[in-house]
Design a protein around this motif. Structure first.
Motif, PDB file in Angstrom:
ATOM      1  N   GLN A 121      39.800  30.497  30.509  1.00 41.11           N
ATOM      2  CA  GLN A 121      38.846  31.598  30.637  1.00 41.11           C
ATOM      3  C   GLN A 121      39.303  32.583  31.696  1.00 41.11           C
ATOM      4  OE1 GLN A 121      34.766  31.044  31.442  1.00 41.11           O
ATOM      5  NE2 GLN A 121      34.236  31.243  29.272  1.00 41.11           N
ATOM      6  N   GLY A 122      39.773  32.039  32.839  1.00 38.00           N
ATOM      7  CA  GLY A 122      40.231  32.895  33.926  1.00 38.00           C
ATOM      8  C   GLY A 122      41.420  33.747  33.481  1.00 38.00           C
ATOM      9  N   THR A 123      42.359  33.117  32.802  1.00 43.74           N
ATOM     10  CA  THR A 123      43.534  33.846  32.335  1.00 43.74           C
ATOM     11  C   THR A 123      43.146  34.928  31.342  1.00 43.74           C
ATOM     12  OG1 THR A 123      44.474  31.646  32.327  1.00 43.74           O
ATOM     13  CG2 THR A 123      45.907  33.426  31.625  1.00 43.74           C
ATOM     14  N   LEU A 124      42.274  34.520  30.426  1.00 43.95           N
ATOM     15  CA  LEU A 124      41.827  35.461  29.418  1.00 43.95           C
ATOM     16  C   LEU A 124      41.104  36.638  30.072  1.00 43.95           C
ATOM     17  CD1 LEU A 124      41.800  35.885  26.375  1.00 43.95           C
ATOM     18  CD2 LEU A 124      39.623  34.692  26.277  1.00 43.95           C
ATOM     19  N   ALA A 125      40.321  36.339  31.072  1.00 42.18           N
ATOM     20  CA  ALA A 125      39.590  37.399  31.769  1.00 42.18           C
ATOM     21  C   ALA A 125      40.556  38.403  32.369  1.00 42.18           C
ATOM     22  CB  ALA A 125      38.705  36.797  32.864  1.00 42.18           C
ATOM     23  N   LEU A 126      41.618  37.876  32.979  1.00 36.14           N
ATOM     24  CA  LEU A 126      42.621  38.760  33.579  1.00 36.14           C
ATOM     25  C   LEU A 126      43.274  39.641  32.517  1.00 36.14           C
ATOM     26  CD1 LEU A 126      43.989  39.519  36.181  1.00 36.14           C
ATOM     27  CD2 LEU A 126      45.621  37.650  35.842  1.00 36.14           C
ATOM     28  N   MET A 127      43.586  39.027  31.366  1.00 36.93           N
ATOM     29  CA  MET A 127      44.188  39.799  30.265  1.00 36.93           C
ATOM     30  C   MET A 127      43.242  40.893  29.802  1.00 36.93           C
ATOM     31  SD  MET A 127      45.897  36.944  27.840  1.00 36.93           S
ATOM     32  CE  MET A 127      46.897  35.635  28.456  1.00 36.93           C
ATOM     33  N   THR A 140      36.205  33.172  21.355  1.00 37.35           N
ATOM     34  CA  THR A 140      36.134  32.832  22.773  1.00 37.35           C
ATOM     35  C   THR A 140      36.096  34.069  23.655  1.00 37.35           C
ATOM     36  OG1 THR A 140      38.528  32.707  22.818  1.00 37.35           O
ATOM     37  CG2 THR A 140      37.341  30.630  22.539  1.00 37.35           C
ATOM     38  N   LEU A 141      36.425  35.204  23.065  1.00 40.58           N
ATOM     39  CA  LEU A 141      36.497  36.427  23.852  1.00 40.58           C
ATOM     40  C   LEU A 141      35.114  36.856  24.356  1.00 40.58           C
ATOM     41  CD1 LEU A 141      38.599  38.547  24.660  1.00 40.58           C
ATOM     42  CD2 LEU A 141      37.999  39.801  22.588  1.00 40.58           C
ATOM     43  N   TYR A 142      34.108  36.653  23.501  1.00 45.14           N
ATOM     44  CA  TYR A 142      32.797  37.241  23.821  1.00 45.14           C
ATOM     45  C   TYR A 142      32.117  36.622  25.045  1.00 45.14           C
ATOM     46  CZ  TYR A 142      33.334  40.423  20.048  1.00 45.14           C
ATOM     47  OH  TYR A 142      33.803  41.435  19.290  1.00 45.14           O
ATOM     48  N   PRO A 143      32.122  35.278  25.181  1.00 47.73           N
ATOM     49  CA  PRO A 143      31.573  34.720  26.427  1.00 47.73           C
ATOM     50  C   PRO A 143      32.290  35.254  27.665  1.00 47.73           C
ATOM     51  CG  PRO A 143      31.806  32.999  24.799  1.00 47.73           C
ATOM     52  CD  PRO A 143      32.441  34.221  24.207  1.00 47.73           C
ATOM     53  N   VAL A 144      33.640  35.457  27.519  1.00 53.11           N
ATOM     54  CA  VAL A 144      34.398  35.976  28.659  1.00 53.11           C
ATOM     55  C   VAL A 144      33.940  37.391  28.991  1.00 53.11           C
ATOM     56  CG1 VAL A 144      36.691  36.642  29.452  1.00 53.11           C
ATOM     57  CG2 VAL A 144      36.384  34.504  28.197  1.00 53.11           C
ATOM     58  N   LEU A 145      33.775  38.201  27.941  1.00 52.91           N
ATOM     59  CA  LEU A 145      33.301  39.575  28.164  1.00 52.91           C
ATOM     60  C   LEU A 145      31.932  39.566  28.870  1.00 52.91           C
ATOM     61  CD1 LEU A 145      34.358  41.253  24.806  1.00 52.91           C
ATOM     62  CD2 LEU A 145      35.157  41.885  27.103  1.00 52.91           C
ATOM     63  N   LEU A 146      31.073  38.675  28.396  1.00 50.91           N
ATOM     64  CA  LEU A 146      29.740  38.595  28.995  1.00 50.91           C
ATOM     65  C   LEU A 146      29.816  38.209  30.466  1.00 50.91           C
ATOM     66  CD1 LEU A 146      26.659  38.587  28.707  1.00 50.91           C
ATOM     67  CD2 LEU A 146      26.808  36.202  28.005  1.00 50.91           C
ATOM     68  N   LYS A 147      30.698  37.234  30.762  1.00 51.77           N
ATOM     69  CA  LYS A 147      30.833  36.766  32.140  1.00 51.77           C
ATOM     70  C   LYS A 147      31.323  37.897  33.036  1.00 51.77           C
ATOM     71  CE  LYS A 147      33.370  33.315  34.819  1.00 51.77           C
ATOM     72  NZ  LYS A 147      34.729  33.821  35.086  1.00 51.77           N
ATOM     73  N   LEU A 148      32.339  38.643  32.532  1.00 46.38           N
ATOM     74  CA  LEU A 148      32.872  39.768  33.320  1.00 46.38           C
ATOM     75  C   LEU A 148      31.784  40.816  33.553  1.00 46.38           C
ATOM     76  CD1 LEU A 148      36.428  40.196  31.772  1.00 46.38           C
ATOM     77  CD2 LEU A 148      35.877  39.597  34.134  1.00 46.38           C
ATOM     78  N   GLU A 149      30.989  41.018  32.516  1.00 45.57           N
ATOM     79  CA  GLU A 149      29.928  42.011  32.646  1.00 45.57           C
ATOM     80  C   GLU A 149      28.874  41.541  33.652  1.00 45.57           C
ATOM     81  OE1 GLU A 149      28.250  43.125  28.920  1.00 45.57           O
ATOM     82  OE2 GLU A 149      27.477  45.028  29.700  1.00 45.57           O
ATOM     83  N   GLN A 150      28.559  40.234  33.586  1.00 45.43           N
ATOM     84  CA  GLN A 150      27.582  39.679  34.534  1.00 45.43           C
ATOM     85  C   GLN A 150      28.074  39.812  35.967  1.00 45.43           C
ATOM     86  OE1 GLN A 150      27.176  35.720  33.034  1.00 45.43           O
ATOM     87  NE2 GLN A 150      25.394  36.219  31.764  1.00 45.43           N
ATOM     88  N   GLU A 151      29.410  39.720  36.129  1.00 45.87           N
ATOM     89  CA  GLU A 151      29.961  39.824  37.484  1.00 45.87           C
ATOM     90  C   GLU A 151      30.130  41.264  37.912  1.00 45.87           C
ATOM     91  OE1 GLU A 151      32.507  35.681  37.254  1.00 45.87           O
ATOM     92  OE2 GLU A 151      33.541  37.618  37.197  1.00 45.87           O
ATOM     93  N   THR A 199      43.472  42.530  42.894  1.00 49.88           N
ATOM     94  CA  THR A 199      43.532  41.268  43.639  1.00 49.88           C
ATOM     95  C   THR A 199      44.027  40.133  42.762  1.00 49.88           C
ATOM     96  OG1 THR A 199      41.329  42.051  44.214  1.00 49.88           O
ATOM     97  CG2 THR A 199      42.168  40.206  45.485  1.00 49.88           C
ATOM     98  N   GLU A 200      43.408  40.046  41.596  1.00 47.61           N
ATOM     99  CA  GLU A 200      43.744  38.950  40.700  1.00 47.61           C
ATOM    100  C   GLU A 200      45.202  39.024  40.254  1.00 47.61           C
ATOM    101  OE1 GLU A 200      41.896  36.185  39.371  1.00 47.61           O
ATOM    102  OE2 GLU A 200      40.915  36.687  41.267  1.00 47.61           O
ATOM    103  N   GLN A 201      45.663  40.271  40.011  1.00 50.09           N
ATOM    104  CA  GLN A 201      47.041  40.453  39.546  1.00 50.09           C
ATOM    105  C   GLN A 201      48.016  39.980  40.620  1.00 50.09           C
ATOM    106  OE1 GLN A 201      47.611  44.325  37.907  1.00 50.09           O
ATOM    107  NE2 GLN A 201      49.782  44.011  37.456  1.00 50.09           N
TER     108      GLN A 201
END
Lengths: 114, 919
Positions: free
Chosen positions: A9-15, A49-60, A91-93
């Motif tokens: 999830q973390g990797t995908l979020a970065l991508m 799996t992309l959509y939960p990641v998108l939601l998490k990023l949006e929540q953050e 930062t993440e990069q």
């Protein structure tokens, strides 16, 4: 308590963030396509799996979304990187590059069993 | 990072709210994703149908995406809790009978416990409603040695907490860890010590004298007006008073213009300068003052109600210890450090007053005790009874829990198929247990919520039951502590009675339970039976306790007092000392009695320094003139004594054994004469006639000549109902008139004493309209009030015992009814094989009797052991009284048999044909 899924999830979020940074506002399908293209189809993303990641990023607060019209004239949700997301990406990069370079150096070191 | 997590948590909390729009949005978004992908697939050469199928595959299942999306959106743990709660609510609604029974049981159990706890909280736990109560300390001293007369000659007040007045100034002046040292002294030992005259109407009240920094030291600001200040203690400044909120309400109807109003206290003019806050009752909950006045010498208004002419010397006499002291610790100073500093100073001051040859080690030590909760007299008196009663309510609660557990267990068994199916479908056992416990906790919370209501009414009722708490501004309003207690109790009980059935219900072999229909019930009820037997055991305890206290109350009420209590009116007169001293006072007492005697309805009247059964006595050492001293070998003889008026024994209906009653001539001529009781005669004049002999008392109340005994009466109760009669002398009051602080009048009436009261009031107004009747009541009322604690125990234990009985009956009935239902088959077969109905009836009854017997067997020794705890509370009955125990068991057996008769009869009425076809 990070399990495999979290790492992915973390990797995908970065991508996702990198994609949005390069391409500007994109809908979910566009992001998925882009990730597949960049990885030259080495990485087959399960689009679901992309959509939960998108939601998490949006929540953050790293990304935000608006409803818009897609290229085939359909209602679609467009995501874009926020200011905070840009900072987060930098930062993440950096963090990722450091990690990979350490890992690379570590793995390329002459092994004892050679 | 932290902020990120916080923000995510917040939006996830928001995500908990159900929203159709959000679901729709997700569906739209996914749909457009699929269409885009489908179109791309078509462009890649697929058929439209294949393209869409491929798109859906790529997405990985629409529903599972939605599911994981929702998990990300909200908080899954919370959502499943909501699910459980919804399910539990539905379950409760579906079975109203079960729910009402369970909730009522719990509400009563939790409510009773909470009610008791809120009284306990008000008395034992809650701190004074003042600023930073934790900083308050009371000064007391340790050490019993007899001190030189120059150090301590007289003491007034409570043990070890009275100091000479000069200490207030001297201890404060030294550099101590105390920021404010203040003094307070009651003007009375009861609530009627001071005669207050408001606009010409006399009444009685109780007050306190306080130092100028009392209100400042406590951090209490008046609601209107001002507090007592330094200028109020300056010589020549007018007398001022601060009223309590309660007194202001009762006497002045909360009139805000009261400031500046003049009243008189024991004949002295006072100006009202302020009213204390509603919640403030002073520092002694057992004796809350109606007003506060400055601590200085005021004629007729002495500390501790001291009526002697020397009372004015209390302020200057450095060897008279009477002042109670309290202090506020400076911030950061520990009580130990402050105590050390104060002790050094205290002992220096005492040593300075002592003669040269004394031993310094006999001097007492100052001790600082936590005063954040106020003085501890009330706490000391009530703590043991309250804890005992709380334990009793705990038993009721346990019974209620066991009861609900039994019900739940039966329900769980009924739901076993459902549980098996869920387990078979892959539900986790932990998840199911959580669901069960959620249900029981929900039950307990609903019960607890109703319990708060029960507690609210109950605690107010409790306060009214006890005379010592009734008069107090005891605030039993449920506060945070009480509500927290109740909530904790509910959660605890919910888990307690829910866990066992939950484990039991989910411990099941999936395959057999689904296949199996009705027939198996081998070990099923062992837990349920144990619970019922446990309830029986606990109720044996409660019933036995109730029996003991009922008998105690009955014994105390019906015992022979040694005098006639019926139709006896008692009141007191306390004329102001400014106007009535010496002979004038004695003359006033005479005239009052003479005025009462001829009133219609009065059979006879007399007077006494102390009223009987009031809790007060006088005690002194006494010696006789007789050469033959008592043979008992005692060095001194402590006797109780009372001062009495003419015809005392005739009026009280006491039994004159020898000699004669006191008459008016004895009183008028102030003869030094007394009548003694049989106990005194036995102790001081064994085997001799005491009439004609003389005795003397220790110096404090020593009349100029020894007192002659003119008669002997039978033993009678004096101060209290408990204990046997002490050796007592009834001395003519004119022999030692100074010992009488206020005169009590006993009026024997022909009929209802209340009817005579009006006539007496009128007659007394004729003598002096400024002197009020103090606390008029009948002797029976007085007796009843004196039994407050006993009544409290008897009533509460009976209530708890009955509650326990009802719960046990319900539990027993439920268990047996359930057994009968389950064994319908078996019973049918038995009957088909020829078992008579009486046999079936007996079979069920036997089971109930076994349960009761098993419970009683456990409860009996427990009850006998627990009864030792109440050894001091019971009277006239042994703690392990077999008759009471037998009575408790009979009640239990009777209730149990009644409760089990219904299911037993139902079993006996089973029609074998129907029962067998049922299978």
């Amino acid at each position: 308590m990070k399990d495999k899924n979290d790492v992915w999830q973390g990797t995908l979020a970065l991508m996702v963030m990198k994609t949005l940074d390069m391409m500007g506002p994109q809908h979910g399908y566009g992001i998925a396509r882009r990730i597949e293209q960049i990885s030259e189809d080495l990485l087959s993303v399960n689009h679901g799996t992309l959509y939960p990641v998108l939601l998490k990023l949006e929540q953050e607060g790293s990304i935000a979304s608006d409803w818009g019209i897609s290229e085939n004239n359909r209602k679609a949700r467009f995501y874009h990187l926020t200011e905070e997301g840009r900072r987060e990406l930098r930062t993440e990069q950096l963090h990722w590059e450091t990690t990979t370079s350490i890992m690379a150096r570590f793995l390329s070191a002459p092994g004892g069993n050679q | 990072m932290n902020r990120k997590a916080l923000r995510r948590f917040w939006s996830r909390l928001n995500g908990l709210l159900p929203s159709r729009r959000r679901d729709q949005d997700l569906a739209d978004e996914l749909e457009s994703h699929i269409e885009l992908l489908t179109e791309d697939n078509i462009r890649g050469g697929m058929s439209p149908a294949d393209a869409r199928r491929a798109a859906l595959l790529k997405l990985g299942g629409l529903e599972s995406v939605k599911e994981s999306y929702r998990d990300q959106r909200g908080l899954p743990a919370v959502e499943s809790l909501f699910q459980d709660l919804r399910y539990a609510f539905r379950g409760m609604r579906r079975r109203p009978g079960f729910t009402i029974t369970a909730v009522t049981c719990l509400a009563l159990g939790i409510g009773a416990t909470t009610a008791l706890f809120s009284v306990l909280n008000a008395v034992l736990i809650r701190r004074l409603p003042v600023a930073q109560p934790e900083q308050l300390v009371q000064l007391r001293f340790q050490g019993d040695a007899k001190l030189p007369k120059t150090v301590r000659r007289s003491t007034s007040g409570f043990n070890r907490s009275s100091f000479p007045h000069y200490m207030l100034q001297e201890l404060q002046d030294g550099d101590s860890g105390i920021s404010e040292l203040f003094a307070f002294v009651p003007l009375n030992f009861d609530r009627h010590g001071v005669t207050v005259n408001i606009d010409g109407t006399p009444s009685t009240a109780g007050g306190e004298m306080v130092s100028a920094n009392y209100f400042r030291g406590l951090g209490v600001a008046p609601v209107i007006g001002r507090a007592i200040a330094e200028e109020d203690l300056k010589p020549g400044s007018p007398n001022v008073a601060v009223l309590s909120y309660g007194y202001w309400t009762r006497q002045f109807g909360r009139d805000r213009s009261i400031i500046g109003h003049r009243i008189s206290l024991n004949g002295q003019p006072f100006v009202i300068i302020g009213v204390a806050p509603q919640e403030f009752f002073g520092v002694n909950a057992a004796l809350p003052p109606d007003f506060w006045v400055p601590l200085r010498d005021v004629p007729g208004l002495a500390p501790w109600g001291n009526s002697s002419p020397k009372a004015g010397a209390m302020f200057s006499d450095r060897a008279w210890w009477w002042c109670m002291l309290m202090g506020r610790l400076k911030p950061g100073v520990t009580a130990q450090r402050a105590q050390l500093q104060l002790d050094t100073r205290f002992r220096q001051l005492l040593a300075a007053a002592a003669p040269a040859d004394f031993k310094p080690e006999i001097l007492p030590h100052v001790e600082l005790t936590d005063a954040g909760k106020g003085l501890d007299n009330l706490r000391n008196r009530l703590s043991q009874p309250l804890k005992l009663l709380l334990a009793a309510t705990g038993l009721v609660l346990l019974i209620a829990c066991a009861n609900v557990a039994t019900l739940l267990l039966a329900r769980a068994t009924a739901r076993q198929r459902e549980t098996s199916v869920r387990l078979a479908l892959g539900a986790m056992r932990g998840r199911l247990i959580r669901q069960y416990v959620t249900e029981s906790v929900l039950l307990a919370l609903v019960g607890g919520g109703l319990g708060v209501l029960v507690a609210y009414w109950g605690s107010h009722g409790l306060v009214l039951l006890d005379q010592d708490t009734r008069g107090l501004s005891l605030d039993v309003q449920p506060d945070g502590t009480v509500l927290g207690f109740c909530l904790g109790l509910s959660l605890l009980t919910g888990i307690l009675f829910g866990l066992a059935p939950a484990f039991r219900a989910t411990r099941t072999n999936v395959s057999t339970r689904i296949q199996e229909g009705v027939t198996m019930h081998i070990s099923r009820l062992s837990l349920g039976s144990a619970l019922v037997a446990g309830q029986v055991a606990l109720s044996v305890l409660l019933l036995f306790g109730a029996g003991l206290f009922l008998r105690t109350l009955g014994n105390l009420e019906s015992q022979d007092l040694g005098f006639r209590r019926e139709n006896l009116l008692v009141f007191a007169l306390n004329p102001p000392r400014t106007a009535y001293t010496g002979d004038r006072r004695v003359e006033f007492y005479h005239r009052a009695l003479e005025a009462i005697q001829p009133l219609p309805g009065v059979e006879s009247a007399t007077s006494s320094g102390l009223a009987l059964l009031s809790g007060w006595t006088n005690n002194s050492d006494a010696s006789t003139d007789s050469a033959a001293q008592p043979t008992s070998g005692k060095a001194s003889n402590t006797v109780s004594w009372n001062t009495v008026g003419p015809n005392f024994f005739h009026t009280m209906g006491m039994n004159l054994i020898q000699g004669r009653d006191l008459d008016w001539t004895d009183i008028r001529l102030a003869r030094k004469v007394a009548v003694v009781n049989a106990a005194l005669a036995r102790q001081m004049f064994p085997n001799r006639n005491p009439v004609g002999h003389r005795f003397s008392m220790s110096e404090e109340y020593n009349p100029s000549e020894a007192i002659e005994i003119i008669g002997v009466v039978g033993d009678a109760k004096y101060a209290s109902l408990r204990g046997k009669a002490e050796p007592t002398a009834y001395i003519s009051y004119t022999a030692i008139p100074e010992s009488v602080s206020k005169m009590h009048y006993e009026v024997r009436t022909a009929a209802d004493p209340a009817a005579v009261l009006t006539a007496i009031r009128t007659a007394m107004r004729g003598i002096d309209p400024a002197v009020p009747l103090v606390d008029p009541k009948t002797q029976t009322e007085m007796l009843r009030e004196g039994l407050g604690e006993e009544r409290l125990f008897a009533v509460l234990c009976t209530v708890f015992g009955s509650l326990a009985m009802i719960l046990v009956a319900v539990g027993l009935y439920g268990t047996l009814a359930y057994t009968v239902t389950r064994r319908t088959n078996e019973i049918g077969i038995r009957m088909a094989l020829g078992a008579p109905r009486t046999h079936v009836l007996w079979m069920v009854l036997r089971e109930s009797l076994l349960l009761i017997g098993a419970g009683a067997l456990v409860g009996l020794p427990a009850a006998l052991m627990a009864s030792r705890l109440v050894e001091n509370q019971v009277y006239g009955v042994k703690p392990g009284d077999p008759v009471t125990l037998a009575a408790a068991l009979s009640v239990l057996l009777l209730v149990g048999a009644t409760a089990s008769f219904l299911p037993a009869r139902r079993a006996a009425q089973i029609d074998p044909q129907v029962a067998l076809r049922n299978e």
